[in-house]
Scaffold this motif. Sequence first.
Motif, short mmCIF file in Angstrom:
data_model
loop_
_atom_site.label_atom_id
_atom_site.label_comp_id
_atom_site.label_asym_id
_atom_site.label_seq_id
_atom_site.Cartn_x
_atom_site.Cartn_y
_atom_site.Cartn_z
N THR A 137 0.81 -1.22 0.00
CA THR A 137 0.00 0.00 0.00
C THR A 137 0.85 1.27 0.00
O THR A 137 0.34 2.34 -0.31
N HIS A 138 2.10 1.15 0.39
CA HIS A 138 3.03 2.29 0.36
C HIS A 138 4.42 1.73 0.11
O HIS A 138 4.80 0.70 0.65
N PHE A 139 5.21 2.44 -0.73
CA PHE A 139 6.57 2.00 -1.04
C PHE A 139 7.43 3.22 -1.29
O PHE A 139 7.10 4.07 -2.12
N GLN A 140 8.54 3.31 -0.57
CA GLN A 140 9.50 4.40 -0.76
C GLN A 140 10.89 3.81 -0.74
O GLN A 140 11.28 3.10 0.18
N LEU A 141 11.68 4.13 -1.78
CA LEU A 141 13.03 3.58 -1.93
C LEU A 141 14.03 4.73 -1.90
O LEU A 141 13.93 5.67 -2.68
N ASN A 142 15.00 4.63 -0.99
CA ASN A 142 16.08 5.61 -0.89
C ASN A 142 17.41 4.88 -0.91
O ASN A 142 17.49 3.73 -0.50
N MET A 143 18.45 5.58 -1.37
CA MET A 143 19.78 5.01 -1.35
C MET A 143 20.65 5.82 -0.40
O MET A 143 20.68 7.05 -0.47
N ASP A 144 21.33 5.13 0.51
CA ASP A 144 22.18 5.78 1.49
C ASP A 144 23.26 4.80 1.91
O ASP A 144 22.99 3.61 2.09
N ASP A 145 24.47 5.27 2.08
CA ASP A 145 25.59 4.44 2.52
C ASP A 145 25.81 3.21 1.64
O ASP A 145 26.14 2.14 2.12
N GLY A 146 25.56 3.36 0.34
CA GLY A 146 25.81 2.26 -0.58
C GLY A 146 24.79 1.14 -0.53
O GLY A 146 25.05 0.05 -1.03
N GLN A 147 23.65 1.36 0.09
CA GLN A 147 22.60 0.35 0.10
C GLN A 147 21.23 1.01 -0.04
O GLN A 147 21.09 2.20 0.18
N TYR A 148 20.25 0.21 -0.44
CA TYR A 148 18.89 0.70 -0.56
C TYR A 148 18.19 0.59 0.80
O TYR A 148 18.38 -0.38 1.52
N HIS A 149 17.35 1.57 1.09
CA HIS A 149 16.49 1.54 2.27
C HIS A 149 15.06 1.65 1.77
O HIS A 149 14.70 2.63 1.12
N VAL A 150 14.27 0.64 2.06
CA VAL A 150 12.88 0.59 1.61
C VAL A 150 11.98 0.79 2.81
O VAL A 150 12.08 0.07 3.80
N ALA A 151 11.09 1.78 2.73
CA ALA A 151 10.04 1.97 3.72
C ALA A 151 8.74 1.62 3.02
O ALA A 151 8.44 2.15 1.95
#
Length: 80
Positions: free
Chosen positions: A31-45
Amino acid sequence: MKHSLTVALKNQSVAVERFLRVVRHRGFNLTHFQLNMDDGQYHVAMTVDSDKPIHLLTTQLNKLVDVKQVTLENLHQQAM
């Protein structure tokens, strides 16, 4: 029931594809998806919704080689 998850993945597009495939195969609606890149890895909320127990999803996500960490936060639905 809705659940909010934060997942740390390897910085590879195929890692995101594998991760999303597991969510779909386990029968959870995204129902919700947010993808960020930080410190050489993906962070998915993300937020998922399903009548199934959330451990069915988190257990499988933790088994993926590309997944570094899964954090779960339950969302409480308020009655109106």
